[in-house]
Write a protein that holds these residues in place. Structure first.
Motif, short mmCIF file in Angstrom:
data_model
loop_
_atom_site.label_atom_id
_atom_site.label_comp_id
_atom_site.label_asym_id
_atom_site.label_seq_id
_atom_site.Cartn_x
_atom_site.Cartn_y
_atom_site.Cartn_z
N GLY A 33 0.81 -1.21 0.00
CA GLY A 33 0.00 0.00 0.00
C GLY A 33 0.84 1.26 0.00
N TRP A 34 0.17 2.34 -0.36
CA TRP A 34 0.77 3.67 -0.26
C TRP A 34 -0.10 4.52 0.67
CZ3 TRP A 34 5.40 5.18 -2.15
CH2 TRP A 34 5.99 4.43 -3.17
N PHE A 35 0.57 5.21 1.55
CA PHE A 35 -0.07 6.15 2.45
C PHE A 35 0.65 7.48 2.30
CE2 PHE A 35 -2.80 3.49 5.22
CZ PHE A 35 -2.42 2.24 4.77
N ARG A 36 0.03 8.53 2.81
CA ARG A 36 0.70 9.83 2.76
C ARG A 36 0.36 10.64 4.01
NH1 ARG A 36 -2.77 12.68 -2.19
NH2 ARG A 36 -4.71 13.00 -1.03
N GLN A 37 1.26 11.56 4.33
CA GLN A 37 1.05 12.42 5.48
C GLN A 37 1.49 13.82 5.14
OE1 GLN A 37 2.97 11.18 9.15
NE2 GLN A 37 1.48 12.32 10.35
N ALA A 38 0.54 14.74 5.18
CA ALA A 38 0.82 16.15 4.96
C ALA A 38 1.11 16.81 6.31
CB ALA A 38 -0.37 16.83 4.28
N GLU A 44 -2.74 9.16 5.94
CA GLU A 44 -3.96 8.68 5.30
C GLU A 44 -3.64 7.69 4.19
OE1 GLU A 44 -6.06 11.98 3.59
OE2 GLU A 44 -4.58 12.29 2.02
N PHE A 45 -4.58 6.82 3.95
CA PHE A 45 -4.46 5.81 2.92
C PHE A 45 -4.57 6.44 1.55
CE2 PHE A 45 -4.96 1.94 0.68
CZ PHE A 45 -6.02 2.11 -0.22
N VAL A 46 -3.78 5.89 0.59
CA VAL A 46 -3.83 6.37 -0.79
C VAL A 46 -4.27 5.25 -1.73
CG1 VAL A 46 -2.50 7.32 -2.71
CG2 VAL A 46 -2.03 8.09 -0.37
N ALA A 47 -3.54 4.14 -1.72
CA ALA A 47 -3.84 3.06 -2.64
C ALA A 47 -3.24 1.76 -2.14
CB ALA A 47 -3.32 3.37 -4.04
N GLY A 97 2.00 -5.64 3.86
CA GLY A 97 1.15 -6.31 4.82
C GLY A 97 0.87 -7.74 4.41
N GLY A 98 -0.08 -8.35 5.11
CA GLY A 98 -0.41 -9.74 4.89
C GLY A 98 -1.44 -9.95 3.80
N ALA A 99 -2.28 -10.95 4.01
CA ALA A 99 -3.24 -11.32 2.99
C ALA A 99 -4.18 -10.17 2.65
CB ALA A 99 -4.05 -12.53 3.48
N TRP A 100 -4.58 -10.14 1.39
CA TRP A 100 -5.49 -9.10 0.92
C TRP A 100 -6.80 -9.18 1.70
CZ3 TRP A 100 -5.31 -4.84 -1.90
CH2 TRP A 100 -6.50 -4.29 -2.36
N SER A 101 -7.27 -7.99 2.04
CA SER A 101 -8.50 -7.90 2.82
C SER A 101 -9.24 -6.64 2.38
CB SER A 101 -8.16 -7.83 4.31
OG SER A 101 -9.18 -7.23 5.05
N LEU A 102 -10.53 -6.62 2.62
CA LEU A 102 -11.29 -5.42 2.31
C LEU A 102 -10.94 -4.27 3.25
CD1 LEU A 102 -14.81 -6.87 1.40
CD2 LEU A 102 -13.00 -6.04 -0.12
N ARG A 103 -10.14 -4.58 4.25
CA ARG A 103 -9.66 -3.53 5.16
C ARG A 103 -8.29 -3.02 4.72
NH1 ARG A 103 -11.42 -5.05 11.33
NH2 ARG A 103 -13.64 -5.31 10.93
N TYR A 104 -8.01 -3.05 3.44
CA TYR A 104 -6.69 -2.68 2.94
C TYR A 104 -6.33 -1.23 3.23
CZ TYR A 104 -9.77 -1.06 -0.82
OH TYR A 104 -10.78 -0.46 -1.52
N SER A 105 -7.30 -0.40 3.55
CA SER A 105 -7.01 1.01 3.82
C SER A 105 -6.61 1.27 5.27
CB SER A 105 -8.23 1.87 3.47
OG SER A 105 -9.31 1.55 4.32
N ARG A 106 -6.66 0.25 6.10
CA ARG A 106 -6.37 0.41 7.51
C ARG A 106 -4.87 0.22 7.77
NH1 ARG A 106 -11.26 -0.49 10.29
NH2 ARG A 106 -10.12 0.12 12.16
N GLU A 107 -4.28 1.14 8.49
CA GLU A 107 -2.84 1.06 8.77
C GLU A 107 -2.47 -0.22 9.50
OE1 GLU A 107 -2.01 5.83 9.45
OE2 GLU A 107 -0.66 4.35 10.32
#
Length: 123
Positions: A33-38, A44-47, A97-107
């Motif tokens: 995943g990609w996250f960003r912080q301003a 925050e989650f990006v992709a 991270g681990g296995a793909w999940s619908l919670r992919y946006s969670r840190e």
């Protein structure tokens, strides 16, 4: 374990491509995943993308502008960022991270983080 690169200064409307090279155990991570912080903001989650690349997810703020992809042979994940806006300015982090999940946006789904690369979009 994770080395992010490709950040820089770009004008609004321009494009950048970020890369995240994985090594060691993170090279076989199922979810990247990609996250960003301003400044003064929370990270925050990006992709995100799964191992095969068949599953991807995006934050609403970047849908249609950013594309995440993965080259498993090179153990590298990319984030193509088009039509950049000033609000995209942030430090961008890749994560594994681990296995793909619908919670992919969670840190908390990610256990390894890269060092971050700065993206600055001038208006």
């Amino acid at each position: 374990q994770l080395q992010a690169s490709g950040g820089g200064l770009v004008q609004a409307g321009g494009s950048l491509r970020l890369s995240c090279a994985a090594s060691g155990r993170t090279a076989t991570s199922s979810t990247m995943g990609w996250f960003r912080q301003a400044p003064r903001n929370r990270r925050e989650f990006v992709a995100a993308i799964n191992w095969s690349g068949a599953n991807t997810g995006y934050a609403d703020s970047v849908k249609g502008r950013f594309t995440i992809s993965r080259d498993s042979a090179k153990n590298t994940v990319y984030l193509q960022m088009n039509s950049l806006k000033s609000e995209d300015t942030a430090v961008y982090y890749c994560a594994a991270g681990g296995a793909w999940s619908l919670r992919y946006s969670r840190e908390e789904r990610y256990n390894t983080w890269g060092q971050g690369t700065q993206v600055t979009v001038s208006s």
